[in-house]
Design an enzyme around this catalytic site. Structure first.
Site, mmCIF file in Angstrom:
data_model
loop_
_atom_site.group_PDB
_atom_site.id
_atom_site.type_symbol
_atom_site.label_atom_id
_atom_site.label_comp_id
_atom_site.label_asym_id
_atom_site.label_seq_id
_atom_site.Cartn_x
_atom_site.Cartn_y
_atom_site.Cartn_z
ATOM 1 N N ASP A 149 34.403 5.781 27.755
ATOM 2 C CA ASP A 149 35.814 6.427 27.569
ATOM 3 C C ASP A 149 36.825 5.098 28.211
ATOM 4 O O ASP A 149 36.251 4.341 28.918
ATOM 5 C CB ASP A 149 36.153 7.600 27.968
ATOM 6 C CG ASP A 149 37.333 8.332 27.266
ATOM 7 O OD1 ASP A 149 38.062 7.687 26.459
ATOM 8 O OD2 ASP A 149 37.478 9.599 27.102
ATOM 9 N N GLU A 182 38.074 3.061 23.534
ATOM 10 C CA GLU A 182 39.278 3.020 24.089
ATOM 11 C C GLU A 182 40.267 2.964 23.118
ATOM 12 O O GLU A 182 41.253 2.654 23.276
ATOM 13 C CB GLU A 182 39.078 1.215 24.293
ATOM 14 C CG GLU A 182 38.661 0.391 23.475
ATOM 15 C CD GLU A 182 39.583 0.096 22.341
ATOM 16 O OE1 GLU A 182 40.744 -0.273 22.775
ATOM 17 O OE2 GLU A 182 39.245 0.241 21.047
ATOM 18 N N TRP A 183 40.200 4.022 22.010
ATOM 19 C CA TRP A 183 41.162 4.699 21.263
ATOM 20 C C TRP A 183 41.942 3.493 20.144
ATOM 21 O O TRP A 183 43.045 3.756 19.661
ATOM 22 C CB TRP A 183 42.238 5.338 21.968
ATOM 23 C CG TRP A 183 41.654 6.276 22.873
ATOM 24 C CD1 TRP A 183 40.478 6.851 22.812
ATOM 25 C CD2 TRP A 183 41.952 6.023 24.399
ATOM 26 N NE1 TRP A 183 40.341 7.682 24.210
ATOM 27 C CE2 TRP A 183 40.955 7.170 25.213
ATOM 28 C CE3 TRP A 183 42.856 5.356 25.375
ATOM 29 C CZ2 TRP A 183 41.242 7.215 26.532
ATOM 30 C CZ3 TRP A 183 42.917 5.738 26.570
ATOM 31 C CH2 TRP A 183 42.312 6.523 27.193
ATOM 32 N N GLY A 184 41.136 2.388 20.077
ATOM 33 C CA GLY A 184 41.873 1.303 19.267
ATOM 34 C C GLY A 184 43.036 0.530 19.883
ATOM 35 O O GLY A 184 43.414 -0.464 19.442
ATOM 36 N N ASN A 186 42.859 -1.773 22.182
ATOM 37 C CA ASN A 186 42.432 -3.126 22.282
ATOM 38 C C ASN A 186 41.549 -3.464 21.086
ATOM 39 O O ASN A 186 40.953 -4.815 21.390
ATOM 40 C CB ASN A 186 41.609 -3.353 23.660
ATOM 41 C CG ASN A 186 42.288 -2.614 24.820
ATOM 42 O OD1 ASN A 186 42.908 -3.320 25.483
ATOM 43 N ND2 ASN A 186 41.911 -1.331 25.173
ATOM 44 N N ASP A 204 42.805 10.894 19.975
ATOM 45 C CA ASP A 204 41.823 11.742 19.533
ATOM 46 C C ASP A 204 42.524 12.717 18.097
ATOM 47 O O ASP A 204 43.596 12.613 18.028
ATOM 48 C CB ASP A 204 41.955 12.652 20.768
ATOM 49 C CG ASP A 204 41.192 12.300 21.760
ATOM 50 O OD1 ASP A 204 40.861 11.199 21.912
ATOM 51 O OD2 ASP A 204 41.175 13.274 23.128
HETATM 52 C C1 GLA Z 1 39.328 11.085 25.709
HETATM 53 C C2 GLA Z 1 38.419 10.999 24.527
HETATM 54 C C3 GLA Z 1 38.064 12.236 24.013
HETATM 55 C C4 GLA Z 1 37.252 13.024 24.998
HETATM 56 C C5 GLA Z 1 38.114 13.042 26.279
HETATM 57 C C6 GLA Z 1 37.277 13.561 27.617
HETATM 58 O O1 GLA Z 1 40.438 11.823 25.241
HETATM 59 O O2 GLA Z 1 38.789 10.163 23.614
HETATM 60 O O3 GLA Z 1 37.275 11.914 22.792
HETATM 61 O O4 GLA Z 1 36.150 12.235 25.366
HETATM 62 O O5 GLA Z 1 38.601 11.904 26.630
HETATM 63 O O6 GLA Z 1 38.140 13.975 28.638
#
Ligand code: GLA
Length: 402
Positions: A149, A182-184, A186, A204
């Protein structure tokens, strides 16, 4: 002599670039289960064992699901005096190794979570500065998958941080699927092909079909918001390196139609299929969606080409995915709040994948049409499709040349 030196330098460079991650892993999108969407940090060894048992008894293992992944919350709050991570002894009284052995004994694989920053998102010890030590720890435990993460990562360069962990995993010597999260932010798709096997493309997911949930400082996306954010990314995905639009919310409160559309779309997108529901008490309908082998076969197609939006007609979005053997998957998703009639004359539509160069031209070739949710044959493409699709629901077909 000069030439020989040049060849050696080139070989070294080549080896360096290509030796970075374990090759040969996740040649089709990974399938499994992750604890986060339902349990957050309320996890323990009984949950893992029962989930592994349910994965077998429900038929999910036989449908292709493999990885049981513990997300955030599996560690104690502090490392030990030698700097090693410590699985929470209260949640895992028999130790993590015994639990992993149990999961392996069921013919399944096991994954853990950590974070590139100083702490995980839920505040447990992060990996920053401990990459090689943690990788050795994971290899020693015998894990098969690591989700990594991006919380508490201030001052870090994402490409460097993820590359360091990738190299650490490689050095530890055990093949471990590396899942970047890294949620996109970067644009991992631009640089992670040789770093990991999958990368999150968005923030998420939440168990709603349209729109998003606003938490003030961050947003949780509904299914269709995530799908919209995949635009332009398909060219980066392929065998061993996948776009990850986040884990599944099937069975977590949406309607049956919404769950069906969500699952269809993840398969059309060649997305990792990581269930996020409580496998121990899922309904028959949830199980049927998650284990529909013909729909899963679209996701797992070995050519590994992600689908795309062909066009939208009266709020029905039409997705197309080229499959091996010149087959195609076609999915009609109704984004409106009323049911719609789909009138689709195959012979009038030329569906072209301009990136991976596949063409579906039903005016030239005749294809058999199979309804993947009804599990029935619908004749062929000489007959126009005329079917109704419910609000927030999907139809999905497989076309095979006659
Ligand atoms: C981030 C991630 C989630 C999960 C949480 C855990 O938000 O994107 O998928 O892993 O952390 O804390």
């Amino acid at each position: 002599m000069k030439n020989a030196i040049l060849i050696v330098i080139t070989l070294c460079l080549f080896t360096n670039i290509h030796a970075q991650k374990f090759e040969g892993l996740a040649l089709t999108p990974p399938m499994g289960w992750n604890s986060w969407n339902t349990f957050q940090t309320k996890i323990d060894e009984d949950l893992v064992k029962q989930t592994a048992d349910a994965m077998v008894s429900s038929g999910m293992r036989d449908a292709g699901y493999q990885y049981i992944v513990l997300d955030d919350g599996w560690m104690a709050m502090e490392r030990d005096s030698a700097g090693n991570l410590v699985p929470d002894p209260k949640k895992f009284p028999h130790g993590m190794k015994a639990l992993i052995d149990y999961v392996h004994s069921k013919g399944l694989k096991f994954g853990l979570y950590n974070c590139a920053g100083t702490k995980t998102c839920a505040g447990y010890p992060g990996t920053r500065g401990y990459e090689y030590q943690d990788a050795r720890f994971y290899a020693h435990l015998g894990i098969d998958y690591l989700k990594f993460d991006w919380c508490f990562s201030q001052g870090l360069n994402a490409k460097e941080a993820y590359t360091t962990m990738s190299k650490a995993l490689k050095a530890a010597g055990r093949p471990i699927v590396f899942s970047l999260c890294e949620w996109g932010q970067n644009k991992a798709w631009e640089w992670a092909e040789n770093v990991g096997q999958l990368w999150r493309t968005t923030g998420d997911i939440s168990a709603i079909f349209a729109g998003y949930v606003d938490h003030g400082t961050w947003r949780q996306n509904g299914v269709m918001s995530i799908v919209d954010l995949q635009k332009g990314l398909r060219k980066y995905a392929g065998p061993g390196h996948w776009n990850d639009p986040d884990m599944l919310e099937v069975g977590n409160g949406m309607t049956v139609g919404e769950d069906r559309a969500h699952f269809s779309l993840w398969c059309m997108l060649a997305a990792p299929l990581i269930a996020g529901n409580d496998l121990r008490k899922m309904s028959e309908t949830t199980k049927e969606i998650l284990t529909n082998k013909e729909v899963i076969a679209v996701d797992q197609d070995k050519m590994g080409v992600e689908g795309f939006v062909f066009k939208t007609v009266d709020s029905v979005e039409i997705f197309a995915k080229p499959l091996s053997g010149d087959d195609w998957a076609i999915c009609f998703v109704n984004r409106s709040r009323e049911s719609k009639m789909v009138n689709f004359n195959w012979r009038d539509e030329l569906i072209e994948d301009t990136i991976f160069h596949h063409v579906l031209d039903a005016s030239k070739d005749v294809y058999k049409v199979r309804d993947l949710w009804k599990k029935s044959n619908l004749g062929d493409t000489q007959k126009p499709l005329k079917l109704s699709v419910g609000s927030y629901d999907a139809l999905m077909f497989r076309l095979s040349k006659k």
